[in-house]
Design a protein around this motif. Structure first.
Motif, PDB file in Angstrom:
ATOM      1  N   ILE A   1      66.105 -13.791  34.526  1.00 40.05           N
ATOM      2  CA  ILE A   1      67.035 -14.538  35.368  1.00 40.05           C
ATOM      3  C   ILE A   1      67.082 -14.081  36.822  1.00 40.05           C
ATOM      4  CG2 ILE A   1      68.580 -15.439  33.574  1.00 40.05           C
ATOM      5  CD1 ILE A   1      70.176 -12.844  33.879  1.00 40.05           C
ATOM      6  N   SER A   2      66.299 -13.069  37.200  1.00 29.30           N
ATOM      7  CA  SER A   2      66.265 -12.693  38.624  1.00 29.30           C
ATOM      8  C   SER A   2      64.854 -12.219  38.970  1.00 29.30           C
ATOM      9  CB  SER A   2      67.271 -11.572  38.921  1.00 29.30           C
ATOM     10  OG  SER A   2      66.808 -10.354  38.376  1.00 29.30           O
ATOM     11  N   ASP A   3      64.565 -12.251  40.267  1.00 25.69           N
ATOM     12  CA  ASP A   3      63.255 -11.770  40.726  1.00 25.69           C
ATOM     13  C   ASP A   3      63.064 -10.307  40.353  1.00 25.69           C
ATOM     14  OD1 ASP A   3      62.541 -14.138  41.790  1.00 25.69           O
ATOM     15  OD2 ASP A   3      63.080 -13.639  43.857  1.00 25.69           O
ATOM     16  N   GLU A   4      64.147  -9.520  40.479  1.00 24.93           N
ATOM     17  CA  GLU A   4      64.064  -8.091  40.188  1.00 24.93           C
ATOM     18  C   GLU A   4      63.664  -7.876  38.721  1.00 24.93           C
ATOM     19  OE1 GLU A   4      67.774  -6.117  39.864  1.00 24.93           O
ATOM     20  OE2 GLU A   4      66.868  -4.116  39.830  1.00 24.93           O
ATOM     21  N   LEU A   5      64.305  -8.622  37.814  1.00 31.53           N
ATOM     22  CA  LEU A   5      63.999  -8.465  36.390  1.00 31.53           C
ATOM     23  C   LEU A   5      62.576  -8.898  36.076  1.00 31.53           C
ATOM     24  CD1 LEU A   5      67.311  -9.677  34.698  1.00 31.53           C
ATOM     25  CD2 LEU A   5      66.368  -7.361  34.694  1.00 31.53           C
ATOM     26  N   ARG A   6      62.169 -10.005  36.681  1.00 27.82           N
ATOM     27  CA  ARG A   6      60.816 -10.511  36.403  1.00 27.82           C
ATOM     28  C   ARG A   6      59.759  -9.546  36.928  1.00 27.82           C
ATOM     29  NH1 ARG A   6      63.368 -15.758  37.375  1.00 27.82           N
ATOM     30  NH2 ARG A   6      63.100 -15.453  39.605  1.00 27.82           N
ATOM     31  N   ARG A   7      60.025  -8.992  38.109  1.00 31.51           N
ATOM     32  CA  ARG A   7      59.063  -8.027  38.686  1.00 31.51           C
ATOM     33  C   ARG A   7      58.996  -6.768  37.837  1.00 31.51           C
ATOM     34  NH1 ARG A   7      60.135  -9.938  43.959  1.00 31.51           N
ATOM     35  NH2 ARG A   7      61.992  -8.652  44.090  1.00 31.51           N
ATOM     36  N   ALA A   8      60.181  -6.296  37.375  1.00 34.51           N
ATOM     37  CA  ALA A   8      60.221  -5.081  36.542  1.00 34.51           C
ATOM     38  C   ALA A   8      59.477  -5.330  35.230  1.00 34.51           C
ATOM     39  CB  ALA A   8      61.670  -4.679  36.267  1.00 34.51           C
ATOM     40  N   PHE A   9      59.632  -6.532  34.680  1.00 36.09           N
ATOM     41  CA  PHE A   9      58.934  -6.870  33.439  1.00 36.09           C
ATOM     42  C   PHE A   9      57.420  -6.810  33.654  1.00 36.09           C
ATOM     43  CE2 PHE A   9      56.803  -9.909  30.688  1.00 36.09           C
ATOM     44  CZ  PHE A   9      57.228  -9.489  29.436  1.00 36.09           C
ATOM     45  N   ALA A  10      56.967  -7.400  34.765  1.00 32.33           N
ATOM     46  CA  ALA A  10      55.525  -7.401  35.054  1.00 32.33           C
ATOM     47  C   ALA A  10      55.012  -5.970  35.212  1.00 32.33           C
ATOM     48  CB  ALA A  10      55.249  -8.217  36.323  1.00 32.33           C
ATOM     49  N   GLU A  11      55.792  -5.122  35.873  1.00 31.68           N
ATOM     50  CA  GLU A  11      55.384  -3.712  36.044  1.00 31.68           C
ATOM     51  C   GLU A  11      55.274  -3.019  34.682  1.00 31.68           C
ATOM     52  OE1 GLU A  11      57.577  -3.022  40.370  1.00 31.68           O
ATOM     53  OE2 GLU A  11      58.524  -2.293  38.537  1.00 31.68           O
ATOM     54  N   ASP A  12      56.239  -3.271  33.815  1.00 30.38           N
ATOM     55  CA  ASP A  12      56.229  -2.633  32.486  1.00 30.38           C
ATOM     56  C   ASP A  12      54.974  -3.022  31.697  1.00 30.38           C
ATOM     57  OD1 ASP A  12      58.666  -1.666  33.181  1.00 30.38           O
ATOM     58  OD2 ASP A  12      59.812  -2.692  31.620  1.00 30.38           O
ATOM     59  N   VAL A  13      54.654  -4.292  31.764  1.00 27.88           N
ATOM     60  CA  VAL A  13      53.505  -4.790  31.007  1.00 27.88           C
ATOM     61  C   VAL A  13      52.216  -4.166  31.544  1.00 27.88           C
ATOM     62  CG1 VAL A  13      52.167  -6.868  30.505  1.00 27.88           C
ATOM     63  CG2 VAL A  13      54.645  -6.950  30.370  1.00 27.88           C
ATOM     64  N   VAL A  14      52.108  -4.099  32.861  1.00 31.29           N
ATOM     65  CA  VAL A  14      50.904  -3.521  33.468  1.00 31.29           C
ATOM     66  C   VAL A  14      50.841  -2.013  33.181  1.00 31.29           C
ATOM     67  CG1 VAL A  14      49.715  -3.074  35.673  1.00 31.29           C
ATOM     68  CG2 VAL A  14      50.712  -5.325  35.206  1.00 31.29           C
ATOM     69  N   PHE A  15      51.999  -1.360  33.206  1.00 30.64           N
ATOM     70  CA  PHE A  15      52.055   0.072  32.864  1.00 30.64           C
ATOM     71  C   PHE A  15      51.505   0.281  31.451  1.00 30.64           C
ATOM     72  CE2 PHE A  15      53.946   3.812  31.031  1.00 30.64           C
ATOM     73  CZ  PHE A  15      53.967   4.742  32.059  1.00 30.64           C
ATOM     74  N   LEU A  16      51.981  -0.515  30.513  1.00 30.89           N
ATOM     75  CA  LEU A  16      51.522  -0.376  29.118  1.00 30.89           C
ATOM     76  C   LEU A  16      50.009  -0.537  29.031  1.00 30.89           C
ATOM     77  CD1 LEU A  16      54.281  -2.323  27.148  1.00 30.89           C
ATOM     78  CD2 LEU A  16      53.902   0.145  27.198  1.00 30.89           C
ATOM     79  N   ARG A  17      49.525  -1.552  29.718  1.00 31.50           N
ATOM     80  CA  ARG A  17      48.087  -1.824  29.705  1.00 31.50           C
ATOM     81  C   ARG A  17      47.306  -0.613  30.224  1.00 31.50           C
ATOM     82  NH1 ARG A  17      43.996  -1.636  29.767  1.00 31.50           N
ATOM     83  NH2 ARG A  17      42.206  -2.865  30.373  1.00 31.50           N
ATOM     84  N   HIS A  18      47.844   0.035  31.264  1.00 28.96           N
ATOM     85  CA  HIS A  18      47.140   1.155  31.884  1.00 28.96           C
ATOM     86  C   HIS A  18      47.182   2.420  31.071  1.00 28.96           C
ATOM     87  CE1 HIS A  18      45.286   0.079  35.663  1.00 28.96           C
ATOM     88  NE2 HIS A  18      46.094  -0.964  35.586  1.00 28.96           N
ATOM     89  N   VAL A  19      48.153   2.521  30.137  1.00 27.75           N
ATOM     90  CA  VAL A  19      48.165   3.720  29.285  1.00 27.75           C
ATOM     91  C   VAL A  19      47.505   3.417  27.939  1.00 27.75           C
ATOM     92  CG1 VAL A  19      50.134   4.804  30.426  1.00 27.75           C
ATOM     93  CG2 VAL A  19      50.540   3.300  28.466  1.00 27.75           C
ATOM     94  N   GLY A  20      46.779   2.321  27.878  1.00 27.53           N
ATOM     95  CA  GLY A  20      45.935   2.080  26.711  1.00 27.53           C
ATOM     96  C   GLY A  20      46.541   1.212  25.622  1.00 27.53           C
ATOM     97  N   VAL A  21      47.768   0.720  25.869  1.00 26.32           N
ATOM     98  CA  VAL A  21      48.387  -0.193  24.895  1.00 26.32           C
ATOM     99  C   VAL A  21      47.862  -1.596  25.171  1.00 26.32           C
ATOM    100  CG1 VAL A  21      50.611  -1.110  24.088  1.00 26.32           C
ATOM    101  CG2 VAL A  21      50.455   1.266  24.850  1.00 26.32           C
ATOM    102  N   ASN A  22      47.826  -2.431  24.139  1.00 26.04           N
ATOM    103  CA  ASN A  22      47.437  -3.832  24.320  1.00 26.04           C
ATOM    104  C   ASN A  22      48.676  -4.716  24.275  1.00 26.04           C
ATOM    105  OD1 ASN A  22      44.645  -3.242  24.298  1.00 26.04           O
ATOM    106  ND2 ASN A  22      44.666  -3.206  22.050  1.00 26.04           N
ATOM    107  N   PRO A  23      49.297  -4.981  25.434  1.00 27.93           N
ATOM    108  CA  PRO A  23      50.478  -5.838  25.393  1.00 27.93           C
ATOM    109  C   PRO A  23      50.095  -7.320  25.324  1.00 27.93           C
ATOM    110  CG  PRO A  23      50.150  -5.010  27.626  1.00 27.93           C
ATOM    111  CD  PRO A  23      49.002  -4.505  26.798  1.00 27.93           C
ATOM    112  N   VAL A  24      50.811  -8.055  24.491  1.00 22.34           N
ATOM    113  CA  VAL A  24      50.643  -9.510  24.400  1.00 22.34           C
ATOM    114  C   VAL A  24      52.013 -10.113  24.687  1.00 22.34           C
ATOM    115  CG1 VAL A  24      50.122 -11.457  22.866  1.00 22.34           C
ATOM    116  CG2 VAL A  24      48.814  -9.319  22.673  1.00 22.34           C
TER     117      VAL A  24
END
Ligand SMILES: Nc1ncnc2c1ncn2[C@@H]1O[C@H](COP(=O)(O)OP(=O)(O)O)[C@@H](O)[C@H]1O
Ligand SMILES: CC(=O)N[C@@H](CCC(=O)OP(=O)(O)O)C(=O)O
Length: 314
Positions: A44-67
Motif C-alpha cells: 500500500i505504499s512506495d516504501e513497503l513495495r521498495r522494501a519488499f523488492a529489496e527483501d526478494v533480491v537479498f534472498l536471491r543473493h544469499v542463494g535462496v530461490n524466491p518465487v
C-alpha cells in the motif's frame, strides 16, 4: 573512549549480531525455494513495495530461490470502481463476470505485476513476470463454493487443478525471480482447454505453486499480524498452530482468511514444511521472518511435528 565512540561500537556490534543471527537461516534455506505471496493489502505504499523488492533480491543473493505470487484485490476494486463495474465477494472470493475478469486480468498482469517487476529489476535483471497462462504454468477449473449449505455460482473463478513447475524452475535455474499473476486457463473434466481464463485467488495459487515446487516455506504477506483465534480480538493472535488445528478452525473462518488459510493448509498437507502469515504493513517483515530466530505472525506446521514450539523461521 568518548561516548560517541562507545555508541558507534555498540551499534556496530548490534549490526554484526543481526548478520550473524541470519547465518544459520541463510545456510538452511540456501538452494531452497521459498514462495512469497504478496497480498494487495500489503503493497500500500512506495516504501513497503521498495522494501519488499529489496527483501526478494537479498534472498536471491544469499542463494535462496524466491518465487513471488502477487495479489491485487484492492487495486482491482479501485479499477472496477473507476470503470463503474460492481463487484462482490462471497466466502472470500470475488464473483467474477466476463467484464470483471477483463479488469482483473488487466490490473494483475498489466499493472500490479509490472510495478513489482520494475521495482525488483531496479536492483538488476532478476524479475520475470508470468501469469498462469504462460508456459502452461497453471491449470484451473471452476471453483464450486458452498455458503450456508447452498451452492453459489462464483462465475469465472478458478481453483488450481494443475501446476507445471518447469515453467518456474527454468527461470530459477537461470537466476531469475519469477513474479506470478494468478490468471489461469480453464480445463474441462476431460483435461481439454475450454478457451476461457479464470480468476484465481492469489492465496490459492500461491499454495498450489508452493506445493508443486516442493518449497521449503510459503510466506503470505497481508494486512494483519497473523491469524486471530477470535477475530477481531487483537489479543487472540495465534503464533503457531498445527495443520490439524487449522483444519478444525477452517469452517469458522470468514472473508479473506478462508482462501488464505485453506491455501496454507493445503500447502502444508502437501509437504511444505512451514506456512507463515506475516504482517506486510511493516517493512522487511518477510525477510525478518526468514532470516531471524524470532518469527513474526502465525506459522502452520505439519501434524507429525510433536511439541509445536514457535521457532520463528524454522
Ligand atoms: N481470524 C482472522 N484473523 C485475521 N484476519 C482476519 C480473520 N478473519 C478475517 N480476517 C480478515 O482477513 C483480512 C486478510 O485477508 P485479505 O483481505 O484477503 O488479505 P490479502 O489481500 O492480503 O490476501 C484481514 O485484513 C482481516 O480483515
Ligand atoms: C477469485 C478472487 O477472489 N481473485 C482475486 C485475485 C487477486 C487477489 O487474490 O488479491 P489479494 O491477494 O490482494 O486479495 C480478486 O479478484 O481479488
Amino acid at each position: 573512549m568518548t561516548p560517541r565512540d562507545a555508541g558507534t561500537l555498540v551499534s556496530a556490534a548490534e549490526k554484526a549480531a543481526v548478520l550473524i543471527e541470519a547465518l544459520p537461516w541463510i545456510q538452511k534455506f540456501a538452494g531452497e525455494t521459498i514462495v512469497i505471496k504478496y497480498g494487495g493489502n500489503a503493497m500500500i505504499s512506495d516504501e513497503l513495495r521498495r522494501a519488499f523488492a529489496e527483501d526478494v533480491v537479498f534472498l536471491r543473493h544469499v542463494g535462496v530461490n524466491p518465487v513471488v505470487v502477487h495479489g491485487g484485490g484492492p487495486q482491482i476494486n479501485h479499477m472496477l470502481e473507476a470503470v463503474g463495474v460492481q463487484s462482490e465477494f462471497v466466502g472470500g472470493y470475488r464473483v467474477t463476470t466476463p467484464e470483471t475478469l477483463d479488469v482483473v486480468r488487466m490490473v494483475l498482469t498489466g499493472q500490479v505485476g509490472r510495478q513489482l517487476i520494475g521495482l525488483i529489476n531496479s536492483h538488476g535483471p532478476y524479475a520475470v513476470g508470468l501469469s498462469g497462462e504462460d508456459a502452461a504454468l497453471l491449470r484451473a477449473a471452476r471453483k464450486r463454493a458452498v455458503v450456508d449449505g447452498e451452492e453459489v455460482d462464483l462465475g469465472l473463478v478458478g481453483e488450481v487443478t494443475g501446476v507445471n513447475p518447469a515453467a518456474v524452475q527454468d527461470l530459477l535455474a537461470a537466476g531469475r525471480i519469477p513474479v506470478i499473476s494468478t490468471i489461469a486457463p480453464e480445463f474441462d473434466d476431460h483435461g481439454n482447454p475450454t478457451g476461457e481464463v479464470l480468476n484465481v485467488n492469489a492465496d490459492t495459487a500461491a499454495g498450489a505453486v508452493a506445493a508443486a515446487l516442493g518449497a521449503a516455506k510459503l510466506v503470505m504477506l497481508t494486512d494483519v499480524e497473523g491469524l486471530y483465534a477470535n477475530w477481531p480480538d487483537k489479543s487472540s493472535l495465534i503464533s503457531s498452530l498445527s495443520a490439524g488445528d487449522l483444519r478444525r478452525m477452517l469452517p469458522d473462518l470468514v472473508a479473506g482468511m478462508i482462501p488464505k488459510m485453506s491455501a496454507a493448509l493445503s500447502a502444508v498437507e502437501a509437504g511444505v514444511p512451514r506456512a507463515h502469515i506475516v504482517d506486510g504493513r511493516s517493512p522487511h517483515s518477510m525477510l525478518l521472518e526468514i532470516v531471524t530466530t524470532d518469527g513474526v505472525g502465525t506459522q502452520i506446521i505439519p501434524d507429525h511435528e510433536v511439541a509445536p514450539v514457535k521457532e520463528g523461521s524454522a
